[in-house]
Design a protein around this motif. Sequence first.
Motif, PDB file in Angstrom:
ATOM      1  N   PHE A 154      28.404  19.210  12.238  1.00  0.00           N
ATOM      2  CA  PHE A 154      27.467  19.817  11.297  1.00  0.00           C
ATOM      3  C   PHE A 154      26.972  18.782  10.285  1.00  0.00           C
ATOM      4  N   TRP A 155      27.884  18.002   9.691  1.00  0.00           N
ATOM      5  CA  TRP A 155      27.485  17.005   8.702  1.00  0.00           C
ATOM      6  C   TRP A 155      26.565  15.955   9.310  1.00  0.00           C
ATOM      7  N   GLN A 156      26.818  15.576  10.544  1.00  0.00           N
ATOM      8  CA  GLN A 156      25.956  14.597  11.213  1.00  0.00           C
ATOM      9  C   GLN A 156      24.557  15.166  11.425  1.00  0.00           C
ATOM     10  N   LYS A 157      24.485  16.428  11.843  1.00  0.00           N
ATOM     11  CA  LYS A 157      23.175  17.059  12.042  1.00  0.00           C
ATOM     12  C   LYS A 157      22.419  17.197  10.716  1.00  0.00           C
ATOM     13  N   LEU A 158      23.130  17.559   9.660  1.00  0.00           N
ATOM     14  CA  LEU A 158      22.497  17.660   8.340  1.00  0.00           C
ATOM     15  C   LEU A 158      22.017  16.282   7.884  1.00  0.00           C
ATOM     16  N   ASN A 159      22.827  15.261   8.094  1.00  0.00           N
ATOM     17  CA  ASN A 159      22.446  13.899   7.735  1.00  0.00           C
ATOM     18  C   ASN A 159      21.187  13.474   8.487  1.00  0.00           C
ATOM     19  N   GLN A 160      21.122  13.764   9.775  1.00  0.00           N
ATOM     20  CA  GLN A 160      19.934  13.426  10.569  1.00  0.00           C
ATOM     21  C   GLN A 160      18.706  14.177  10.079  1.00  0.00           C
ATOM     22  N   ALA A 161      18.878  15.442   9.701  1.00  0.00           N
ATOM     23  CA  ALA A 161      17.745  16.226   9.192  1.00  0.00           C
ATOM     24  C   ALA A 161      17.226  15.630   7.881  1.00  0.00           C
ATOM     25  N   ILE A 162      18.134  15.259   7.003  1.00  0.00           N
ATOM     26  CA  ILE A 162      17.731  14.652   5.732  1.00  0.00           C
ATOM     27  C   ILE A 162      16.970  13.361   6.003  1.00  0.00           C
ATOM     28  N   LYS A 163      17.532  12.503   6.852  1.00  0.00           N
ATOM     29  CA  LYS A 163      16.879  11.229   7.172  1.00  0.00           C
ATOM     30  C   LYS A 163      15.500  11.450   7.792  1.00  0.00           C
ATOM     31  N   SER A 164      15.396  12.411   8.695  1.00  0.00           N
ATOM     32  CA  SER A 164      14.108  12.607   9.371  1.00  0.00           C
ATOM     33  C   SER A 164      13.031  13.068   8.395  1.00  0.00           C
ATOM     34  N   VAL A 165      13.399  13.837   7.392  1.00  0.00           N
ATOM     35  CA  VAL A 165      12.415  14.293   6.413  1.00  0.00           C
ATOM     36  C   VAL A 165      12.056  13.164   5.453  1.00  0.00           C
TER      37      VAL A 165
ATOM     38  N   THR B   5       0.848  -1.191   0.000  1.00  0.00           N
ATOM     39  CA  THR B   5       0.000   0.000   0.000  1.00  0.00           C
ATOM     40  C   THR B   5       0.887   1.245   0.000  1.00  0.00           C
ATOM     41  N   PRO B   6       0.379   2.367  -0.504  1.00  0.00           N
ATOM     42  CA  PRO B   6       1.195   3.589  -0.555  1.00  0.00           C
ATOM     43  C   PRO B   6       1.767   4.010   0.799  1.00  0.00           C
ATOM     44  N   LYS B   7       1.052   3.772   1.882  1.00  0.00           N
ATOM     45  CA  LYS B   7       1.575   4.198   3.181  1.00  0.00           C
ATOM     46  C   LYS B   7       2.756   3.344   3.651  1.00  0.00           C
ATOM     47  N   GLU B   8       3.014   2.224   2.969  1.00  0.00           N
ATOM     48  CA  GLU B   8       4.123   1.357   3.346  1.00  0.00           C
ATOM     49  C   GLU B   8       5.423   1.692   2.622  1.00  0.00           C
ATOM     50  N   TYR B   9       5.403   2.670   1.733  1.00  0.00           N
ATOM     51  CA  TYR B   9       6.606   3.092   1.013  1.00  0.00           C
ATOM     52  C   TYR B   9       7.076   4.432   1.553  1.00  0.00           C
ATOM     53  N   SER B  10       8.185   4.429   2.274  1.00  0.00           N
ATOM     54  CA  SER B  10       8.734   5.725   2.684  1.00  0.00           C
ATOM     55  C   SER B  10       9.435   6.331   1.478  1.00  0.00           C
ATOM     56  N   LEU B  11       9.392   7.648   1.393  1.00  0.00           N
ATOM     57  CA  LEU B  11      10.060   8.312   0.278  1.00  0.00           C
ATOM     58  C   LEU B  11      11.566   8.088   0.365  1.00  0.00           C
ATOM     59  N   GLY B  12      12.076   7.981   1.595  1.00  0.00           N
ATOM     60  CA  GLY B  12      13.498   7.711   1.783  1.00  0.00           C
ATOM     61  C   GLY B  12      13.913   6.374   1.199  1.00  0.00           C
ATOM     62  N   SER B  13      13.067   5.354   1.350  1.00  0.00           N
ATOM     63  CA  SER B  13      13.429   4.035   0.821  1.00  0.00           C
ATOM     64  C   SER B  13      13.483   4.062  -0.709  1.00  0.00           C
ATOM     65  N   ILE B  14      12.572   4.782  -1.330  1.00  0.00           N
ATOM     66  CA  ILE B  14      12.570   4.895  -2.792  1.00  0.00           C
ATOM     67  C   ILE B  14      13.803   5.662  -3.258  1.00  0.00           C
ATOM     68  N   LEU B  15      14.108   6.765  -2.576  1.00  0.00           N
ATOM     69  CA  LEU B  15      15.274   7.558  -2.963  1.00  0.00           C
ATOM     70  C   LEU B  15      16.582   6.804  -2.737  1.00  0.00           C
TER      71      LEU B  15
ATOM     72  N   LEU C 255      16.991   3.629  -2.868  1.00  0.00           N
ATOM     73  CA  LEU C 255      17.054   2.593  -3.887  1.00  0.00           C
ATOM     74  C   LEU C 255      17.586   3.164  -5.201  1.00  0.00           C
ATOM     75  N   THR C 256      17.126   4.327  -5.576  1.00  0.00           N
ATOM     76  CA  THR C 256      17.515   4.908  -6.857  1.00  0.00           C
ATOM     77  C   THR C 256      18.793   5.738  -6.777  1.00  0.00           C
ATOM     78  N   GLU C 257      19.055   6.348  -5.643  1.00  0.00           N
ATOM     79  CA  GLU C 257      20.182   7.261  -5.519  1.00  0.00           C
ATOM     80  C   GLU C 257      21.373   6.670  -4.764  1.00  0.00           C
ATOM     81  N   GLY C 258      21.133   5.628  -3.995  1.00  0.00           N
ATOM     82  CA  GLY C 258      22.188   5.150  -3.101  1.00  0.00           C
ATOM     83  C   GLY C 258      22.111   5.943  -1.804  1.00  0.00           C
ATOM     84  N   SER C 259      23.237   6.172  -1.213  1.00  0.00           N
ATOM     85  CA  SER C 259      23.275   6.895   0.051  1.00  0.00           C
ATOM     86  C   SER C 259      22.778   8.330  -0.118  1.00  0.00           C
ATOM     87  N   LEU C 260      22.090   8.830   0.885  1.00  0.00           N
ATOM     88  CA  LEU C 260      21.658  10.228   0.890  1.00  0.00           C
ATOM     89  C   LEU C 260      22.533  11.075   1.810  1.00  0.00           C
TER      90      LEU C 260
END
Length: 144
Positions: free
Chosen positions: A111-122, A70-80, A82-87
């Motif tokens: 700073f990089w760790q905080k930015l990484n966490q922000a990206i992951k959380s979104v 179902t659409p609610k079971e796909y996080s946008l992060g998992s799709i990205l 898959l297609t982009e590799g690491s974010l």
Amino acid sequence: MRISTKGRYALRMMLDLALHDQGEPVRVKDIAAREDISIKYLEQIVALLVRAGYLKSIRGPQGGYRLVKTPKEYSLGSILRLTEGSLAPVESLEEDADPADNTENAATMMFWQKLNQAIKSVVDSYTLEDLMDWQMQAGDNYVI
């Protein structure tokens, strides 16, 4: 970090499939026409999504593709991912990074760790269902 067309088109394609799920498979040529994306490029993305188990392929004259979950079971992060590799915004934060290669000082690494966490959380807090809701709210309704 910059998301390539592959990641952007994968999200658009998954959204199109979710919005046009009427119980029948959706053809790539129909998605390509609606989204104004090359069929050949979409076929490459479809192959990746099928291999990962995100889409089911139905063969034959009435064939096409459907979401496996179902659409609610796909996080946008998992799709990205898959297609982009690491974010991760820097190489030293990627999962397979060698800690010995870290040349960052403590302040910049923080700073990089905080930015990484922000990206992951979104990217991990939103789903394909959220995109569907936003699409409907925008008034660009795909209901057939």
